[in-house]
Design a protein around this motif. Structure first.
Motif, short mmCIF file in Angstrom:
data_model
loop_
_atom_site.label_atom_id
_atom_site.label_comp_id
_atom_site.label_asym_id
_atom_site.label_seq_id
_atom_site.Cartn_x
_atom_site.Cartn_y
_atom_site.Cartn_z
N THR A 130 13.30 -36.74 -58.79
CA THR A 130 12.97 -37.19 -60.27
C THR A 130 14.20 -37.25 -60.72
OG1 THR A 130 11.66 -36.45 -61.90
CG2 THR A 130 12.44 -34.78 -60.67
N ARG A 131 14.14 -37.57 -62.17
CA ARG A 131 15.45 -37.43 -63.02
C ARG A 131 15.48 -36.29 -63.94
NH1 ARG A 131 18.02 -42.09 -63.91
NH2 ARG A 131 18.41 -41.77 -65.92
N SER A 132 16.48 -35.82 -64.06
CA SER A 132 16.59 -34.33 -64.81
C SER A 132 18.15 -34.27 -65.24
CB SER A 132 16.19 -33.34 -63.86
OG SER A 132 16.46 -32.10 -64.43
N THR A 133 18.11 -33.51 -66.27
CA THR A 133 19.71 -33.06 -66.56
C THR A 133 20.20 -32.01 -65.94
OG1 THR A 133 18.63 -31.48 -68.44
CG2 THR A 133 19.18 -33.80 -69.19
N ALA A 134 19.44 -31.32 -65.06
CA ALA A 134 19.77 -30.05 -64.46
C ALA A 134 20.91 -30.48 -63.48
CB ALA A 134 18.62 -29.59 -63.58
N ARG A 135 21.67 -29.53 -62.94
CA ARG A 135 22.91 -29.79 -62.28
C ARG A 135 22.95 -28.61 -61.18
NH1 ARG A 135 26.24 -33.38 -63.96
NH2 ARG A 135 26.31 -33.86 -66.07
N SER A 136 23.62 -29.27 -60.04
CA SER A 136 23.65 -28.46 -58.90
C SER A 136 24.71 -28.68 -57.99
CB SER A 136 22.42 -28.34 -57.88
OG SER A 136 22.55 -27.72 -56.83
N GLU A 137 25.50 -27.61 -57.35
CA GLU A 137 26.68 -27.98 -56.35
C GLU A 137 26.08 -28.60 -55.04
OE1 GLU A 137 29.69 -27.96 -57.51
OE2 GLU A 137 29.21 -27.61 -59.16
N GLN A 138 24.96 -28.13 -54.79
CA GLN A 138 24.22 -28.42 -53.60
C GLN A 138 23.85 -29.65 -53.44
OE1 GLN A 138 21.17 -25.56 -53.00
NE2 GLN A 138 22.23 -24.25 -51.87
N THR A 139 23.68 -30.46 -52.12
CA THR A 139 23.37 -31.89 -52.40
C THR A 139 22.54 -31.85 -51.15
OG1 THR A 139 25.22 -32.60 -50.99
CG2 THR A 139 25.48 -32.70 -53.38
N ASP A 195 23.68 -35.98 -69.66
CA ASP A 195 23.75 -36.76 -68.66
C ASP A 195 22.24 -36.58 -68.02
OD1 ASP A 195 24.36 -38.79 -66.70
OD2 ASP A 195 25.05 -37.11 -65.36
N TYR A 196 21.41 -37.56 -67.72
CA TYR A 196 20.27 -37.72 -67.28
C TYR A 196 20.34 -38.40 -66.09
CZ TYR A 196 15.24 -38.11 -67.41
OH TYR A 196 13.79 -38.09 -67.19
N HIS A 197 20.28 -37.78 -65.03
CA HIS A 197 20.50 -38.37 -63.53
C HIS A 197 19.22 -38.03 -62.44
CE1 HIS A 197 22.35 -34.56 -63.97
NE2 HIS A 197 21.94 -34.38 -62.52
N PRO A 198 19.28 -38.66 -61.29
CA PRO A 198 18.36 -38.13 -60.18
C PRO A 198 18.83 -37.00 -59.70
CG PRO A 198 19.41 -40.62 -59.69
CD PRO A 198 20.08 -39.94 -60.82
N VAL A 199 17.65 -36.12 -59.51
CA VAL A 199 17.83 -34.74 -58.88
C VAL A 199 16.63 -34.70 -57.91
CG1 VAL A 199 17.93 -32.18 -59.43
CG2 VAL A 199 18.98 -33.92 -60.86
N VAL A 200 16.97 -33.86 -56.73
CA VAL A 200 15.66 -33.62 -55.80
C VAL A 200 15.14 -32.10 -56.21
CG1 VAL A 200 15.21 -33.12 -53.55
CG2 VAL A 200 16.56 -35.20 -54.10
N PHE A 201 14.19 -31.67 -56.55
CA PHE A 201 13.70 -30.39 -56.51
C PHE A 201 12.99 -30.09 -55.30
CE2 PHE A 201 14.18 -31.69 -60.89
CZ PHE A 201 14.74 -30.36 -61.56
#
Length: 87
Positions: free
Chosen positions: A25-34, A8-14
């Motif tokens: 940006t868009r990434s495959t990385a996942r995180s529980e924090q929002t 899954d390729y989705h928007p993520v904040v780094f």
């Protein structure tokens, strides 16, 4: 074409903690924090230790350390910038 082969390729904040900088940006990385972004939407956030905002190479704070006189030794062996002036 095979289905469900790619992640899954989705928007993520780094977020760079050292510089206090965040980018979307868009990434495959996942995180529980929002985090709530400027557009009012909520995105997963991933904290990173270093990014282009805090890395010495990109900020111009990189230094070359010559602890053993390697540059001077090289210039003695092979002639430095003034090698053409020696007779």
């Amino acid at each position: 074409m095979q289905q469900d082969k790619h992640p899954d390729y989705h928007p993520v904040v780094f977020r760079d903690r050292a510089a206090g900088y965040a980018f979307l940006t868009r990434s495959t990385a996942r995180s529980e924090q929002t985090i709530e972004w400027d557009d009012g939407r909520t995105y997963p956030v991933i904290d990173v230790e270093i990014s282009s905002e805090s890395h010495p190479f990109y900020t111009g704070k990189a230094r070359t350390v010559d602890t053993e006189g390697r540059v001077a030794r090289f210039e003695r062996r092979y002639g430095g910038a003034d090698a053409g002036e020696q007779t």
